[in-house]
Design an enzyme around this catalytic site. Structure first.
Site, PDB file in Angstrom:
ATOM      1  N   SER A   1      -0.860  -4.162  -8.535  1.00 50.39           N
ATOM      2  CA  SER A   1      -1.043  -5.183  -9.570  1.00 50.39           C
ATOM      3  C   SER A   1      -1.254  -6.587  -9.009  1.00 50.39           C
ATOM      4  O   SER A   1      -1.507  -7.514  -9.778  1.00 50.39           O
ATOM      5  CB  SER A   1       0.167  -5.204 -10.512  1.00 50.39           C
ATOM      6  OG  SER A   1       0.272  -3.988 -11.211  1.00 50.39           O
TER       7      SER A   1
ATOM      8  N   SER B   1       0.186  -8.973   1.473  1.00 49.79           N
ATOM      9  CA  SER B   1      -1.272  -8.956   1.555  1.00 49.79           C
ATOM     10  C   SER B   1      -1.673  -8.788   3.009  1.00 49.79           C
ATOM     11  O   SER B   1      -1.008  -9.318   3.915  1.00 49.79           O
ATOM     12  CB  SER B   1      -1.856 -10.269   1.007  1.00 49.79           C
ATOM     13  OG  SER B   1      -3.236 -10.383   1.328  1.00 49.79           O
ATOM     14  N   SER B   2      -2.762  -8.078   3.235  1.00 52.21           N
ATOM     15  CA  SER B   2      -3.277  -7.955   4.598  1.00 52.21           C
ATOM     16  C   SER B   2      -3.663  -9.314   5.161  1.00 52.21           C
ATOM     17  O   SER B   2      -3.641  -9.534   6.374  1.00 52.21           O
ATOM     18  CB  SER B   2      -4.487  -7.015   4.613  1.00 52.21           C
ATOM     19  OG  SER B   2      -4.115  -5.725   4.171  1.00 52.21           O
TER      20      SER B   2
ATOM     21  N   HIS C   1       0.828  -1.208   0.000  1.00 53.55           N
ATOM     22  CA  HIS C   1       0.000   0.000   0.000  1.00 53.55           C
ATOM     23  C   HIS C   1       0.865   1.260   0.000  1.00 53.55           C
ATOM     24  O   HIS C   1       0.575   2.232  -0.707  1.00 53.55           O
ATOM     25  CB  HIS C   1      -0.894   0.043   1.243  1.00 53.55           C
ATOM     26  CG  HIS C   1      -1.878  -1.065   1.360  1.00 53.55           C
ATOM     27  ND1 HIS C   1      -1.761  -2.063   2.296  1.00 53.55           N
ATOM     28  CD2 HIS C   1      -3.006  -1.332   0.664  1.00 53.55           C
ATOM     29  CE1 HIS C   1      -2.780  -2.893   2.189  1.00 53.55           C
ATOM     30  NE2 HIS C   1      -3.557  -2.479   1.199  1.00 53.55           N
TER      31      HIS C   1
END
EC number: 6.3.2.1
Length: 281
Positions: A148, A185-186, A37
């Site tokens: 992406s 990724s979270s 992010h």
């Protein structure tokens, strides 16, 4: 840095900026921010005069039995990261602010949503397209930044912007990976230590594809099956899909005649992980 929670407050703030001729960038997120992010935020800060980051766990893109309630949240840490990165405004609305009583409109992109994640998550992309359209209307950004890793999502948003003649410039940014190759990724927080080893099978499978391509393999069905077998050989890994697709149309290919994207979705324990890689032929 400001934190605003209502649509009207954001629209008022942005209107004043644009009257002064300032360029606005938008980074839509669901929070629990990581380095992936932050690469979007830093790019927006570099490109624009003012950067807005939305932090909103969007309920309309979660289907039944998905992890809406369990989705990780840490607004305090998000605020610190965004302040350090130079963001100017956080828009953090409630679900009721974004979807007030009587809300009955959705934005739907057909065709490219009828594959990959769209098959197992049938409401997902309508939710994504609707909330992104709302964010574009609220913030009216000059540029918007997307990672992406969610390759299909990026293509859906680009298609929507083109089809609806939206003036925003959509900028896709490269996947940011952990040092071991796992795409950030979270949802990585869900992984137990032993499951993390299995999760590396996603990124490692791209090396397998490259080796097959280098050896002259052009049957996409062979590439797919080799990857499925490889990932399924890891404990806790259950393939949702492995597809060899056209980079823009997203249709599944039988033969490799040009550039391809390998797109994967794999359940590992509680986590559903996605990854992809473009192969230049």
């Amino acid at each position: 840095m400001k934190i605003l929670n209502t649509v009207n407050d954001v629209k008022t703030a942005i209107k004043e900026l644009q009257k002064a001729g300032r360029k606005v960038g938008l980074v839509p997120t669901m929070g629990f921010l990581h380095a992936g992010h932050m690469s979007l935020v830093k790019k927006s800060v570099a490109d624009n005069d003012f950067t807005v980051v939305s932090v909103f766990v969007n309920p309309t893109q979660f289907g039944p039995n998905e992890d809406l309630e369990a989705y990780p949240r840490d607004f305090e840490n998000d605020t610190k990261l965004l302040t350090d990165a130079g963001a100017d405004l956080i828009f953090s609305p409630s679900p009721e602010e974004m979807y007030p009583e009587g809300f009955s409109t959705k934005v739907s992109v057909s065709g490219i949503t009828n594959a990959l994640c769209g098959l197992s998550r049938p409401v997902h992309f309508d939710g994504v397209a609707t909330v992104v359209t709302k964010l574009f209307n609220i913030v009216n950004p000059d540029r918007a930044y997307f990672g992406s890793k969610d390759y299909q999502q990026l293509q859906v948003i680009r298609r929507m912007v083109k089809d609806l003649n939206m003036s925003v410039e959509v900028i896709g940014m490269p996947i940011i990976r952990e040092s071991d190759g796992l795409a950030m990724s979270s949802r990585n927080i869900y992984l137990k230590p032993e499951e993390r080893t299995s999760a590396l099978s996603l990124s490692k499978s791209f090396g397998l594809i490259q080796k097959l391509l280098d050896n002259g393999e052009r049957d996409a069905r062979v590439l797919r099956q080799k990857v499925v077998d490889y990932i399924n050989s890891h404990s806790s890994a259950h393939v949702d899909y492995v597809e060899i697709i056209h980079p823009e149309k997203l249709n599944s290919l039988e033969t490799v005649n040009g550039d391809i994207v390998a797109a994967l979705a794999v359940k590992i324990g509680r986590a559903r992980l996605i990854d992809n890689k473009l192969f230049k032929i």
